[in-house]
Enzyme design. Sequence first.
Site, mmCIF file in Angstrom:
data_model
loop_
_atom_site.group_PDB
_atom_site.id
_atom_site.type_symbol
_atom_site.label_atom_id
_atom_site.label_comp_id
_atom_site.label_asym_id
_atom_site.label_seq_id
_atom_site.Cartn_x
_atom_site.Cartn_y
_atom_site.Cartn_z
ATOM 1 N N GLY A 9 -17.653 1.413 0.399
ATOM 2 C CA GLY A 9 -18.373 2.657 0.635
ATOM 3 C C GLY A 9 -19.819 2.640 0.196
ATOM 4 O O GLY A 9 -20.625 3.454 0.660
ATOM 5 N N PRO A 16 -16.237 -4.714 4.315
ATOM 6 C CA PRO A 16 -17.558 -4.992 4.893
ATOM 7 C C PRO A 16 -18.585 -3.918 4.573
ATOM 8 O O PRO A 16 -19.785 -4.138 4.764
ATOM 9 C CB PRO A 16 -17.271 -5.050 6.399
ATOM 10 C CG PRO A 16 -16.103 -4.121 6.572
ATOM 11 C CD PRO A 16 -15.253 -4.343 5.356
ATOM 12 N N LEU A 17 -18.133 -2.757 4.087
ATOM 13 C CA LEU A 17 -19.050 -1.686 3.689
ATOM 14 C C LEU A 17 -19.140 -1.560 2.161
ATOM 15 O O LEU A 17 -19.556 -0.529 1.639
ATOM 16 C CB LEU A 17 -18.609 -0.356 4.309
ATOM 17 C CG LEU A 17 -18.655 -0.324 5.837
ATOM 18 C CD1 LEU A 17 -18.148 1.008 6.370
ATOM 19 C CD2 LEU A 17 -20.066 -0.598 6.351
ATOM 20 N N GLY A 18 -18.726 -2.610 1.463
ATOM 21 C CA GLY A 18 -18.844 -2.586 0.010
ATOM 22 C C GLY A 18 -18.117 -1.427 -0.632
ATOM 23 O O GLY A 18 -18.662 -0.773 -1.530
ATOM 24 N N TYR A 40 0.845 -1.191 0.000
ATOM 25 C CA TYR A 40 0.000 0.000 0.000
ATOM 26 C C TYR A 40 0.878 1.238 0.000
ATOM 27 O O TYR A 40 1.555 1.550 0.971
ATOM 28 C CB TYR A 40 -0.924 0.026 1.217
ATOM 29 C CG TYR A 40 -1.884 -1.142 1.316
ATOM 30 C CD1 TYR A 40 -2.216 -1.904 0.201
ATOM 31 C CD2 TYR A 40 -2.462 -1.482 2.526
ATOM 32 C CE1 TYR A 40 -3.093 -2.970 0.303
ATOM 33 C CE2 TYR A 40 -3.346 -2.541 2.639
ATOM 34 C CZ TYR A 40 -3.653 -3.290 1.529
ATOM 35 O OH TYR A 40 -4.530 -4.345 1.645
#
Length: 332
Positions: free
Chosen positions: A223, A219-221, A58
Site C-alpha cells: 500500500g 507490487p504496491l509495497g 489465509y
Amino acid sequence: MERRTIGAAALGVGAVGLGCMPMSWAYSTSRQRGDASLRAVHRALDLGSTLLDTADMYGPFTNELLLGRVLKERRSDAFVSTKVGLLVGEQHIVANGRPGYVRRACDASLRRLQTDVIDLYQLHRADPEVPVEETWGAMAELVRAGKVRALGVCAVGARGRRRPGKRPFDGTIRLLERVQQVFPVSAVQAELSVWSPQALSSLLPWCEARGVGFLAAMPLGSGFLTGTLTPGEGFEPDDVRARHPRFTAEMMAANQPIVAGLRRVAARHGAGVTPAQTALAWVLAQGRHVVPVPGSKQERWVAENARAAEVRLTAEDVAELGRLPGALGSWN
C-alpha cells in the site's frame, strides 16, 4: 487486456492479477467485508484480471471459501492459484510438507474453492523436516491425477541477514534447482516492486531463462507505493504493517521520495494516472512473463490496478524509477 504466460504450462492470464489475502487475512480486519470483497473479485474478472491468488492459510480457510462463492458462478473466467505447506495455529505458523498432508490439503482446497481443478498449486514454504523432493513429488501426483494443472513455488523473501557474498534468493534458487529435477516449475512468486527490486538480480533472470512465470507479490509495497498512506496515521494491531520496519511513522516519512518519484513519472502519462498504476507498470515492464499480483478488497482499487496495463512507460521512465533511493527500514 494483454495476456501473459505462466511458465511452460502456457497458461495465459491477464496482465494484472488479484491478490485476495487482504480480504480475510493480515490487513485491517475491521474493514474486511465479505460482500465488498465478492464485488471486488467480480470486478476484477470483468476487467480481465483473471489470476486470483489465495492460500489455504489465509483466514485460515475463509479466503478460499470466499473465492469459491465466485468460482461457483464464474469458474471459466478465472485462473485459480492457491498454496499449500503452512499451518496456522493460535500463536504460530508452521510448515507441513508431508505427502499425505499435501494430498489432503489439496482435496480440502478443491472443496472450498468449489472447483474440480486448481490452475496453479504453489508450495508456500518448504518443510525443513521433509525433503522438498518428497513434498514436490506429492504435488506432481496431483497434476497427474488431474486435480492441479501446474506447480509453483513461493520464494523466501530477500530481506534479513545473509552470509557475506550471498545474493538475495540464493536459497530459493537452490530449492528450485532441486524440485525441477522432479517436476517442472511453472511459476515462482516473490516480492517485487519499485522499493523491493532484489528479485531483479538473480531470481527473475533464473525464471526468464527457463520459461518460468513470475508472480510479483506486494507490487504496491503493501500500500505504501499508492501514495494514499499517511505517516503516523497508524495501523490496527492485527495489521502486519503495524510491526513492519518500513511502516513506522519515521520510516514512512523518510521513504516519501519514492512516492514522489512515482508521482513525477505518473504525471507525464496524463492527469488520471496514479502512483499505484505507475508502480504496477514498472513491474509489468520487467518482462512478459511477469504478472503483478496486487492485493485488494475494494472495487475501486481493483479497477485502478487493472488499468495499469494501459500505462506504457518509456525506457527513460523505467530508468528513472530504477534510480529512486532504496527503501529505508527501522534498522537503518
